[in-house]
Design a protein around this motif. Structure first.
Motif, mmCIF file in Angstrom:
data_model
loop_
_atom_site.group_PDB
_atom_site.id
_atom_site.type_symbol
_atom_site.label_atom_id
_atom_site.label_comp_id
_atom_site.label_asym_id
_atom_site.label_seq_id
_atom_site.Cartn_x
_atom_site.Cartn_y
_atom_site.Cartn_z
ATOM 1 N N SER A 94 0.839 -1.188 0.000
ATOM 2 C CA SER A 94 0.000 0.000 0.000
ATOM 3 C C SER A 94 0.880 1.246 0.000
ATOM 4 C CB SER A 94 -0.940 -0.016 1.213
ATOM 5 O OG SER A 94 -1.879 1.036 1.134
ATOM 6 N N VAL A 95 0.303 2.377 0.427
ATOM 7 C CA VAL A 95 1.035 3.643 0.423
ATOM 8 C C VAL A 95 1.591 3.905 1.826
ATOM 9 C CG1 VAL A 95 -0.353 4.615 -1.427
ATOM 10 C CG2 VAL A 95 -1.070 4.953 0.942
ATOM 11 N N PRO A 96 2.596 4.772 1.952
ATOM 12 C CA PRO A 96 3.078 5.148 3.281
ATOM 13 C C PRO A 96 1.959 5.761 4.118
ATOM 14 C CG PRO A 96 4.633 5.852 1.589
ATOM 15 C CD PRO A 96 3.401 5.388 0.876
ATOM 16 N N SER A 97 2.055 5.598 5.433
ATOM 17 C CA SER A 97 0.969 6.029 6.318
ATOM 18 C C SER A 97 0.718 7.533 6.237
ATOM 19 C CB SER A 97 1.265 5.624 7.765
ATOM 20 O OG SER A 97 2.450 6.255 8.238
ATOM 21 N N GLY A 98 1.760 8.319 5.973
ATOM 22 C CA GLY A 98 1.569 9.759 5.847
ATOM 23 C C GLY A 98 0.665 10.123 4.689
ATOM 24 N N LEU A 99 0.780 9.382 3.602
ATOM 25 C CA LEU A 99 -0.067 9.640 2.439
ATOM 26 C C LEU A 99 -1.499 9.202 2.710
ATOM 27 C CD1 LEU A 99 -0.333 10.662 -0.417
ATOM 28 C CD2 LEU A 99 0.452 8.438 -1.259
ATOM 29 N N LYS A 100 -1.667 8.088 3.412
ATOM 30 C CA LYS A 100 -3.024 7.671 3.793
ATOM 31 C C LYS A 100 -3.668 8.721 4.696
ATOM 32 C CE LYS A 100 -6.626 4.965 4.207
ATOM 33 N NZ LYS A 100 -7.429 5.672 5.219
ATOM 34 N N ALA A 101 -2.872 9.295 5.605
ATOM 35 C CA ALA A 101 -3.403 10.352 6.472
ATOM 36 C C ALA A 101 -3.816 11.564 5.649
ATOM 37 C CB ALA A 101 -2.358 10.739 7.519
ATOM 38 N N TRP A 102 -3.029 11.908 4.627
ATOM 39 C CA TRP A 102 -3.374 13.029 3.742
ATOM 40 C C TRP A 102 -4.685 12.756 3.015
ATOM 41 C CZ3 TRP A 102 -3.626 13.249 -1.693
ATOM 42 C CH2 TRP A 102 -3.707 14.539 -2.249
ATOM 43 N N ILE A 103 -4.854 11.528 2.513
ATOM 44 C CA ILE A 103 -6.105 11.161 1.836
ATOM 45 C C ILE A 103 -7.284 11.358 2.776
ATOM 46 C CG2 ILE A 103 -7.419 9.221 0.883
ATOM 47 C CD1 ILE A 103 -4.740 8.099 -0.134
ATOM 48 N N ASP A 104 -7.135 10.889 4.017
ATOM 49 C CA ASP A 104 -8.233 11.013 4.982
ATOM 50 C C ASP A 104 -8.538 12.470 5.301
ATOM 51 O OD1 ASP A 104 -8.429 8.289 5.076
ATOM 52 O OD2 ASP A 104 -7.228 8.061 6.894
ATOM 53 N N GLN A 105 -7.544 13.340 5.187
ATOM 54 C CA GLN A 105 -7.753 14.762 5.454
ATOM 55 C C GLN A 105 -8.447 15.478 4.296
ATOM 56 O OE1 GLN A 105 -7.012 16.645 8.189
ATOM 57 N NE2 GLN A 105 -5.891 15.165 9.417
ATOM 58 N N ILE A 106 -8.256 15.010 3.063
ATOM 59 C CA ILE A 106 -8.831 15.726 1.913
ATOM 60 C C ILE A 106 -10.140 15.126 1.404
ATOM 61 C CG2 ILE A 106 -6.540 16.499 1.167
ATOM 62 C CD1 ILE A 106 -7.079 14.497 -1.295
ATOM 63 N N VAL A 107 -10.440 13.897 1.756
ATOM 64 C CA VAL A 107 -11.731 13.316 1.361
ATOM 65 C C VAL A 107 -12.732 13.747 2.426
ATOM 66 C CG1 VAL A 107 -13.005 11.197 0.873
ATOM 67 C CG2 VAL A 107 -10.609 11.393 0.176
ATOM 68 N N ARG A 108 -13.341 14.910 2.210
ATOM 69 C CA ARG A 108 -14.166 15.569 3.207
ATOM 70 C C ARG A 108 -15.572 15.813 2.696
ATOM 71 N NH1 ARG A 108 -12.032 19.954 6.241
ATOM 72 N NH2 ARG A 108 -14.147 20.786 6.242
ATOM 73 N N MET A 109 -16.558 15.356 3.463
ATOM 74 C CA MET A 109 -17.947 15.620 3.107
ATOM 75 C C MET A 109 -18.205 17.126 3.124
ATOM 76 S SD MET A 109 -21.478 14.120 4.739
ATOM 77 C CE MET A 109 -21.583 15.322 6.070
ATOM 78 N N GLY A 110 -18.860 17.609 2.083
ATOM 79 C CA GLY A 110 -19.163 19.017 1.976
ATOM 80 C C GLY A 110 -18.065 19.834 1.345
ATOM 81 N N ARG A 111 -16.855 19.265 1.237
ATOM 82 C CA ARG A 111 -15.743 19.970 0.620
ATOM 83 C C ARG A 111 -15.324 19.297 -0.690
ATOM 84 N NH1 ARG A 111 -12.346 23.440 3.030
ATOM 85 N NH2 ARG A 111 -12.149 24.018 0.835
ATOM 86 N N THR A 112 -15.088 17.994 -0.650
ATOM 87 C CA THR A 112 -14.667 17.291 -1.866
ATOM 88 C C THR A 112 -15.669 16.219 -2.307
ATOM 89 O OG1 THR A 112 -13.305 15.764 -0.534
ATOM 90 C CG2 THR A 112 -12.210 17.722 -1.452
ATOM 91 N N PHE A 113 -16.634 15.900 -1.471
ATOM 92 C CA PHE A 113 -17.729 15.020 -1.892
ATOM 93 C C PHE A 113 -18.951 15.345 -1.046
ATOM 94 C CE2 PHE A 113 -16.432 12.647 1.807
ATOM 95 C CZ PHE A 113 -17.578 11.997 2.237
ATOM 96 N N ASP A 114 -20.104 14.925 -1.530
ATOM 97 C CA ASP A 114 -21.346 15.102 -0.791
ATOM 98 C C ASP A 114 -22.109 13.795 -0.744
ATOM 99 O OD1 ASP A 114 -22.390 17.160 0.733
ATOM 100 O OD2 ASP A 114 -22.566 18.506 -0.982
ATOM 101 N N ILE A 115 -23.052 13.709 0.179
ATOM 102 C CA ILE A 115 -23.922 12.541 0.307
ATOM 103 C C ILE A 115 -25.358 12.980 0.053
ATOM 104 C CG2 ILE A 115 -24.796 10.738 1.826
ATOM 105 C CD1 ILE A 115 -22.163 10.847 3.338
#
Length: 213
Positions: free
Chosen positions: A101-122
């Motif tokens: 997989s990817v380094p943990s820092g990059l996974k943390a970055w993904i979790d920070q930018i995949v944001r409801m209301g900012r980069t996706f909506d439900i």
């Protein structure tokens, strides 16, 4: 491509092959687009906090416009990272494969930018959640290095690749679907084979930079 965001995720410095290959591509991009603006975001050697309970509570607060100040603070870095993605046309991610997989820092970055209301909506459809991307008109280039061989599409080890495939899924989820992947493989094999793979990757990256004109 007037604005380029480069996200480096290897914990290694000068010894990082993904970093070196990314710099080859970035140099070629800046040569092809002399007026382009380059922003760098370090997530491999710079700390990106992992998502915690406070982050989740703030991100899913039912009235985002009236979040308490404490919740705004919990999302402050995420807002900066999301704004970086939204403010650039080309996203360049350098990422070694670590344990499939990817380094943990990059996974943390993904979790920070995949944001409801900012980069996706439900949106609910008959009570079922439907996801709607909010990021449009952007391209991404994923530059990766792998210790073994055959992790690319149709390769004998493709099923073990949860690195660039994870990035494709996460970026596609928020609306970035124009994605190119360039990989160098075989660092753990003999040096000659790995160097040949790096040379081929460099050639591919220079061609790709020209095609972005």
């Amino acid at each position: 491509m007037n604005r380029i965001l480069a996200v480096h995720s290897s914990p290694r410095g000068e010894r990082s092959h993904s970093r070196r290959l990314a710099e080859v591509f970035l140099d070629a991009c800046l040569a092809a687009h002399p007026g382009a603006e380059l922003t760098r975001r370090e997530v491999g050697r710079g700390f990106i906090p992992h998502v915690n309970e406070a982050f989740v509570a703030a991100a899913f607060y039912p009235q985002p416009a009236s979040r308490p100040l404490s919740m705004q603070a919990d999302l402050a870095l995420s807002d900066v990272l999301v704004d970086e993605v939204l403010g650039h046309e080309l996203l360049v991610i350098s990422a070694p494969m670590y344990n499939f997989s990817v380094p943990s820092g990059l996974k943390a970055w993904i979790d920070q930018i995949v944001r409801m209301g900012r980069t996706f909506d439900i949106i609910e459809d008959n009570g079922i959640a439907q996801y709607q991307p909010l990021v449009w008109g952007k391209r991404a280039v994923i530059i990766t290095s792998r210790g073994g061989h055959g992790f690319g599409p149709e390769g004998p080890n493709a099923a073990f690749n949860h690195a660039d495939t994870l990035l494709r899924t996460a970026l596609g989820f928020i609306g970035i679907e124009d994605i190119s992947v360039v990989a160098a493989e075989g660092e753990e094999s003999d040096n000659q084979a790995f160097q040949a793979s790096c040379v081929a990757a460099e050639r591919q990256l220079r061609v790709l930079a020209e095609q972005l004109r």
